[in-house]
Motif scaffolding. Structure first.
Motif, PDB file in Angstrom:
ATOM      1  N   GLU A   1      50.259  39.713  42.323  1.00 22.92           N
ATOM      2  CA  GLU A   1      50.277  39.848  43.777  1.00 22.92           C
ATOM      3  C   GLU A   1      51.444  39.112  44.429  1.00 22.92           C
ATOM      4  OE1 GLU A   1      48.531  41.819  45.585  1.00 22.92           O
ATOM      5  OE2 GLU A   1      47.179  42.479  43.998  1.00 22.92           O
TER       6      GLU A   1
ATOM      7  N   ARG B   1      41.218  43.314  45.999  1.00 20.89           N
ATOM      8  CA  ARG B   1      41.869  43.552  44.717  1.00 20.89           C
ATOM      9  C   ARG B   1      41.006  42.899  43.635  1.00 20.89           C
ATOM     10  NH1 ARG B   1      46.547  42.153  41.159  1.00 20.89           N
ATOM     11  NH2 ARG B   1      45.415  42.102  39.197  1.00 20.89           N
TER      12      ARG B   1
ATOM     13  N   ASN C   1      43.287  40.471  49.904  1.00 19.01           N
ATOM     14  CA  ASN C   1      44.674  40.365  50.338  1.00 19.01           C
ATOM     15  C   ASN C   1      44.773  40.706  51.813  1.00 19.01           C
ATOM     16  OD1 ASN C   1      46.047  39.638  47.926  1.00 19.01           O
ATOM     17  ND2 ASN C   1      45.871  41.748  47.181  1.00 19.01           N
TER      18      ASN C   1
ATOM     19  N   VAL D   1      46.070  37.267  39.048  1.00 23.80           N
ATOM     20  CA  VAL D   1      46.262  37.702  40.431  1.00 23.80           C
ATOM     21  C   VAL D   1      47.541  37.118  41.021  1.00 23.80           C
ATOM     22  CG1 VAL D   1      45.333  37.534  42.762  1.00 23.80           C
ATOM     23  CG2 VAL D   1      43.822  38.118  40.861  1.00 23.80           C
TER      24      VAL D   1
ATOM     25  N   LYS E   1      52.287  37.873  53.270  1.00 22.95           N
ATOM     26  CA  LYS E   1      51.100  38.268  52.515  1.00 22.95           C
ATOM     27  C   LYS E   1      50.288  37.048  52.109  1.00 22.95           C
ATOM     28  CE  LYS E   1      49.836  40.843  48.318  1.00 22.95           C
ATOM     29  NZ  LYS E   1      50.412  41.549  47.133  1.00 22.95           N
TER      30      LYS E   1
ATOM     31  N   PRO F   1      51.769  36.342  46.320  1.00 29.11           N
ATOM     32  CA  PRO F   1      51.567  36.123  47.763  1.00 29.11           C
ATOM     33  C   PRO F   1      52.530  35.098  48.327  1.00 29.11           C
ATOM     34  CG  PRO F   1      49.922  34.937  46.501  1.00 29.11           C
ATOM     35  CD  PRO F   1      50.674  35.789  45.515  1.00 29.11           C
TER      36      PRO F   1
ATOM     37  N   VAL G   1      48.440  31.254  49.891  1.00 30.75           N
ATOM     38  CA  VAL G   1      47.117  31.374  49.273  1.00 30.75           C
ATOM     39  C   VAL G   1      46.118  30.583  50.090  1.00 30.75           C
ATOM     40  CG1 VAL G   1      45.734  30.562  47.299  1.00 30.75           C
ATOM     41  CG2 VAL G   1      47.828  31.877  46.919  1.00 30.75           C
TER      42      VAL G   1
ATOM     43  N   THR H   1      46.810  35.826  49.957  1.00 28.86           N
ATOM     44  CA  THR H   1      45.791  36.144  48.965  1.00 28.86           C
ATOM     45  C   THR H   1      44.704  35.094  49.067  1.00 28.86           C
ATOM     46  OG1 THR H   1      47.285  37.306  47.457  1.00 28.86           O
ATOM     47  CG2 THR H   1      45.297  36.347  46.503  1.00 28.86           C
TER      48      THR H   1
END
Length: 392
Positions: free
Chosen positions: A98, A374, A357, A94, A62, A100, A103, A64
């Motif tokens: 989130e 988001r 995202n 965030v 993931k 992540p 980033v 972000t």
């Protein structure tokens, strides 16, 4: 009434809907990674002294994306620093929720025309603080406001590398990137740590723009320089030599601050049903690469779409009022806007602040990818699946 977000002038700067996603929806054949012979520390590894970046054990990865933070506005009054406080709160919120795996900060970290020369790089320390606290690896691109009277892209890169140990940002080779465009590089992501070849390449390109630093302060071309085209070709060839053809072996995702010029022609085809998300920023002069005379970013655009295979999307910021994804028909490639993250920079009531995202549900290079916007308070919108059917 004072507008919370100052609008800046561009004229001088050269000149995803689904309710759920299941892995079963992936139409690609079951993924089996092909072993690749080679050394973990071969010459193609750009980060021999940094931890290897991998998908999670559950097969997900993931990202972000923060974009257009615009730190450093109006440092001479109370309004400007308060916007930075607000932006830092958003980043911490965030990152905390989130969580992540990676980033991306996609340009315009600083509003360089407002900062003071003597302390402008200290704003990088502020921006890095939430990321350092979250202990998340990341990369940056840089935008037109990062080349200004009191700051340059290379100065931001150098400061970031000094204060952020988990940064994977780097300057490209000498001679690549043109005037004040050093930030052209790629980051390998592996399915698992023991693999000899990456499964995903994150490419970062420097779209430049803005002005040279004082005392000359002359306009900087606002497109990815033609020299990057040859570099993309040579790097792609080196990857094939080391790891074999991309084919079904690895995918790509690219980031640059200013959208490629070809995206301007896509906007008239945008619909809320097919391309959900805010569409409030008209693409015209100053809003895409080489707005004044289409063609200067063509060598880069052609090389990007010729040599980088399995490209899931091209991702840009710059236009604070846009959040949509769309397919660019001439190259059959998906483009996505980021979400304006920083309280600095221009905007309008109702646009909100947040992130994009991007979620890989599997390391299979041919599998679809999920992406959504988001907002700071947790609201999500514009969720789409990027695959062969999207945007057709």
């Amino acid at each position: 009434m004072r507008i919370l977000m100052r609008r800046f002038t561009r004229l001088g700067y050269a000149a995803f809907l689904v309710s759920a996603f299941h892995t079963a929806s992936v139409s690609a054949a079951p993924f089996v990674q092909t072993p690749v012979q080679g050394s973990v520390n071969d010459d193609l590894n750009p980060y021999p002294d940094k931890p290897r970046l991998t998908f999670k054990p559950d097969g997900t990865f993931k990202l972000t994306v923060f974009s257009d933070l615009h730190f450093g506005e109006n440092p001479w009054d109370d309004w400007g620093p308060q916007q930075d406080v607000n932006s830092l709160k958003l980043m911490r919120t965030v990152l905390g929720s989130e969580r992540p795996d990676y980033v991306v900060i996609n340009g315009d970290l600083i509003t360089g025309e407002n900062t003071f020369r003597e302390n402008s790089t200290l704003l990088i320390d502020e921006i890095m603080a939430p990321i350092n606290e979250a202990k998340v690896p990341f990369s940056s691109t840089h935008g037109n406001h990062d080349n200004q009277a009191n700051i340059t892209h290379i100065e931001e890169i150098e400061r970031e590398l000094e204060v952020a140990p988990m940064s994977y940002t780097r300057a490209g080779p000498n001679g690549v990137g043109g005037t004040l465009g050093p930030g052209n590089y790629w980051v390998p992501i592996y399915a698992k740590e023991s693999d000899l070849a990456p499964i995903l390449i994150l490419w970062f390109f420097d779209s430049r723009g803005g002005f040279s630093p004082n005392p000359n302060s002359i306009p900087v071309p606002d497109w990815v320089d033609a020299s990057v085209a040859d570099w993309i070709k040579s790097e792609s060839e080196a990857m094939e030599t080391a790891w074999g053809p991309a084919g079904s072996s690895r995918a790509a995702l690219t980031f640059m601050h200013i959208p490629p010029h070809a995206i301007q022609a896509v906007q008239p085809t945008i619909t809320a049903q097919k391309n959900p998300g805010l569409n409030a920023d008209f693409l015209g002069s100053g809003s895409v690469q080489d707005s004044a005379s289409a063609g200067n970013d063509k060598p880069f655009w052609d090389a990007l779409n010729t040599h980088i295979e399995n490209l899931h999307a091209i991702v840009s910021g710059h236009d604070h009022g846009n959040e949509w994804c769309a397919r660019e028909p001439t190259k059959n490639v998906i483009f996505c806007f980021d979400k304006h993250s920083g309280y600095g920079g221009y905007g309008q009531a109702g646009w909100g602040f947040g992130v994009r995202n991007i979620l890989f549900h599997t390391p299979n290079p041919k599998a679809s990818v999920e992406t959504w916007i988001r907002l700071e308070a947790g609201e999500t919108r514009a969720r789409v699946i990027l695959d062969d059917n999207y945007g057709r």
